[in-house]
Design a protein around this motif. Structure first.
Motif: not given
Length: 142
Positions: A24-40
């Motif tokens: 999970i830490p490496a997965w999170v590292d794939l995110w831009a600092e200001d990345g947005v994840m949405e669950f419509p």
């Protein structure tokens, strides 16, 4: 001969390998600092929007404690007119850690990757499947 993959496709496929490896830490590292994840389709009481990498990390921190992913046996990645954006159809299978019950969920995601980082990830999962599975995916089983 298969068509070459795009950077967005490569990043997404890499992210799935990290989830299967429970990294999970490496997965999170794939995110831009200001990345947005949405669950419509998130039901009331569950997050609908995570505003940055830190929020995504907090959301995913305990994921492997609840879901033991084994495979993504059905994965289709569709390109869009924006080379940074893909649409993903996939199925994740495994087991629920607490109960040992099978986990089998179908997802559709609209994902944007810039400079090798997720900037936008809209995850269209079924809240009914989550309720039936007996887990909320955010760190506590029901």
């Amino acid at each position: 001969m298969s068509a070459p993959t795009s950077p967005a496709e490569d990043t997404y496929r890499h992210s799935l390998r990290l989830l299967l490896d429970k990294d999970i830490p490496a997965w999170v590292d794939l995110w831009a600092e200001d990345g947005v994840m949405e669950f419509p389709f998130a039901p009331d009481g569950r997050p609908k929007r995570l505003e940055n990498r830190e929020a995504v990390a907090a959301y995913m921190r305990h994921y492997p404690d609840h879901i033991d992913l084994h495979d993504f046996p059905e994965l289709r990645i569709h390109r869009t007119t924006d080379p940074d954006t893909i649409v993903v159809e996939m199925r994740g299978v495994g087991r629920l850690v607490r109960t040992g019950r099978p986990f089998d969920m179908t997802y559709i995601a609209v994902v944007t990757v810039r400079d090798g980082r997720f900037t936008s990830y809209r995850d269209y999962w079924s809240p009914l499947a989550v309720l039936e599975a007996g887990t909320d995916f955010t760190g506590s089983d029901r």
